[in-house]
Design an enzyme around this catalytic site. Structure first.
Site, PDB file in Angstrom:
ATOM      1  N   ASP A 168      58.965  12.329 -42.063  1.00 36.59           N
ATOM      2  CA  ASP A 168      60.186  12.934 -42.596  1.00 36.59           C
ATOM      3  C   ASP A 168      60.092  13.203 -44.088  1.00 36.59           C
ATOM      4  O   ASP A 168      59.266  12.624 -44.796  1.00 36.59           O
ATOM      5  CB  ASP A 168      61.398  12.046 -42.294  1.00 36.59           C
ATOM      6  CG  ASP A 168      61.280  10.654 -42.898  1.00 36.59           C
ATOM      7  OD1 ASP A 168      60.163  10.096 -42.924  1.00 36.59           O
ATOM      8  OD2 ASP A 168      62.307  10.106 -43.345  1.00 36.59           O
TER       9      ASP A 168
ATOM     10  N   GLU B 153      61.446   7.365 -42.266  1.00 35.44           N
ATOM     11  CA  GLU B 153      61.063   6.346 -43.256  1.00 35.44           C
ATOM     12  C   GLU B 153      61.946   6.403 -44.484  1.00 35.44           C
ATOM     13  O   GLU B 153      62.247   5.370 -45.093  1.00 35.44           O
ATOM     14  CB  GLU B 153      59.592   6.539 -43.656  1.00 35.44           C
ATOM     15  CG  GLU B 153      59.037   5.462 -44.588  1.00 35.44           C
ATOM     16  CD  GLU B 153      59.294   5.722 -46.076  1.00 35.44           C
ATOM     17  OE1 GLU B 153      59.106   4.790 -46.880  1.00 35.44           O
ATOM     18  OE2 GLU B 153      59.686   6.861 -46.431  1.00 35.44           O
TER      19      GLU B 153
END
Length: 374
Positions: free
Chosen positions: A81, A143
């Site tokens: 991400d 994350e």
């Protein structure tokens, strides 16, 4: 052996995917297909269902080559991400090798540089038939939201006891061996509303109570390893009403988990004491997002990294970071790791950039680590 043009193409392709936290489906599919083409066995877990995202964590394994089977496996980790603003981002390669976004989004080198470096290292190993130990790869979802994705991962699947997490800014050659516990809190002060013009004495001023508590607390650095910050304050309804409610949020970080908890206890005490003085009531809530870790400088995971840098003619240096990463939860599950600087600069901003040379350097180090015999 690093194919720089291929590496840049891979990086630019990964950047082109919209992959905000909880929305990594397209980049996940690309990574899954690429890892399979490189000969790894790949599985995606059910984290998406657990965290409300579109993609789970990718876990992949490349078995050791003949003669390397007795060496313990190593884990290489990165996240899929990117932070916002990231929609529609694209990588622009400049003539001097610098790579930026168009200026209206982040670039996404955090953490596409890491994804590209790991894929390039695996490509180099495959096309040159390099001997290597068992390699495990973990590409996590979400994350950036305090390691939410990896928090839903089944760590029993990982065989490695040592890990390299590619996810830090700064010159390649740097590595973090220490990171903090990160604790966020929310405190609600309940006072009593009354008309501020006619009967202010009948009210209990929730904002004033909160202000008194905050004034009694030290913020910023509490000691050499701990910080506290009051981040937001909200409350009240009208200018002529004694405010009935005030909500305060903040954060504590410390390289010592015990010190983080002590700072939270001090915070609670300050608000309870202020409430006792005014007759208010308080609700106190907190969340520990990640736990602190410290990897010894003489640990093999560190020494192997320093050797890899030396072989590539890259200066290595160790540091602490006040940022969290997937290494925090990994360490909580008995996996000793360090976080490598990974060709990313000015992260979490629209001025983020990387360079072809730095991408090549981190790819070369990653290849050395995968093929290390120590």
């Amino acid at each position: 052996m690093i194919q720089t043009e291929r590496l840049i193409r891979t990086f630019c392709r990964l950047v082109s995917f919209d992959s905000p936290s909880y929305g990594e489906r397209k980049i996940c599919d690309c990574l899954k297909e690429t890892l399979q083409q490189l000969g790894l066995t790949v599985t995606e877990d059910s984290a998406a269902e657990k965290i409300g995202g579109t993609a789970g964590n990718l876990y992949a394994v490349l078995p050791a080559t003949a003669g390397m089977e007795t060496l313990p496996p190593l884990l290489f980790s990165a996240h899929m991400d990117t932070v916002e603003p990231s929609r529609g981002k694209q990588a622009i390669v400049h003539s001097d090798g610098t790579i930026t976004s168009g200026g209206d989004t982040v670039l996404g080198a955090d953490d596409c540089a890491a994804l590209a470096a790991i894929l390039e290292a695996l490509s180099v190993i495959r096309e040159n038939q390099l001997p290597h130990r068992t390699i495990e790869v973990l590409f996590s979802a979400a994350e950036e939201t305090y390691c939410t994705g990896i928090g839903a991962f089944d760590f029993n699947r990982i065989q490695a006891k040592e890990a390299y997490i590619l996810d830090m800014s700064g010159p390649v050659g740097g590595a973090a061996i220490q990171a903090p516990t990160i604790l966020s809190f929310r405190i609600t002060v309940h006072g009593r509303a009354s008309h501020a013009g006619f009967i202010p004495e009948a009210g209990i001023h929730a904002i004033g109570t909160a202000a008194s508590a905050i004034h009694s607390l030290k913020n910023g650095w509490l000691d050499e390893q701990t910080t506290r910050n009051i981040g937001t304050i909200s409350g009240g309804s009208q200018t002529n009403i004694v405010p009935e409610t005030c909500v305060v949020t903040g954060e504590i970080r410390s390289f010592s988990h015990a010190s983080a908890m002590a700072a939270w206890e001090e915070t609670q005490t300050a608000f309870r004491s202020a409430a006792l003085q005014t007759g208010a009531e308080v609700e106190l809530a907190y969340t520990i997002h990640v736990h602190a870790y410290h990897t010894p400088e003489n640990h093999p995971v560190v020494k192997r990294f320093e050797t890899a840098c030396r072989k590539q003619g890259i200066s290595s240096f160790l540091r602490s970071t006040m940022g969290g990463s997937d290494n925090n939860p990994l360490s909580q599950h008995g996996i000793v790791g360090i976080v490598l600087a990974t060709a990313m600069n000015n992260t979490h901003s629209c001025t983020e950039y990387t360079s072809a040379d730095e991408l090549r350097r981190i790819s070369a180090i990653t290849t050395e680590l995968m093929c290390s015999e120590v």
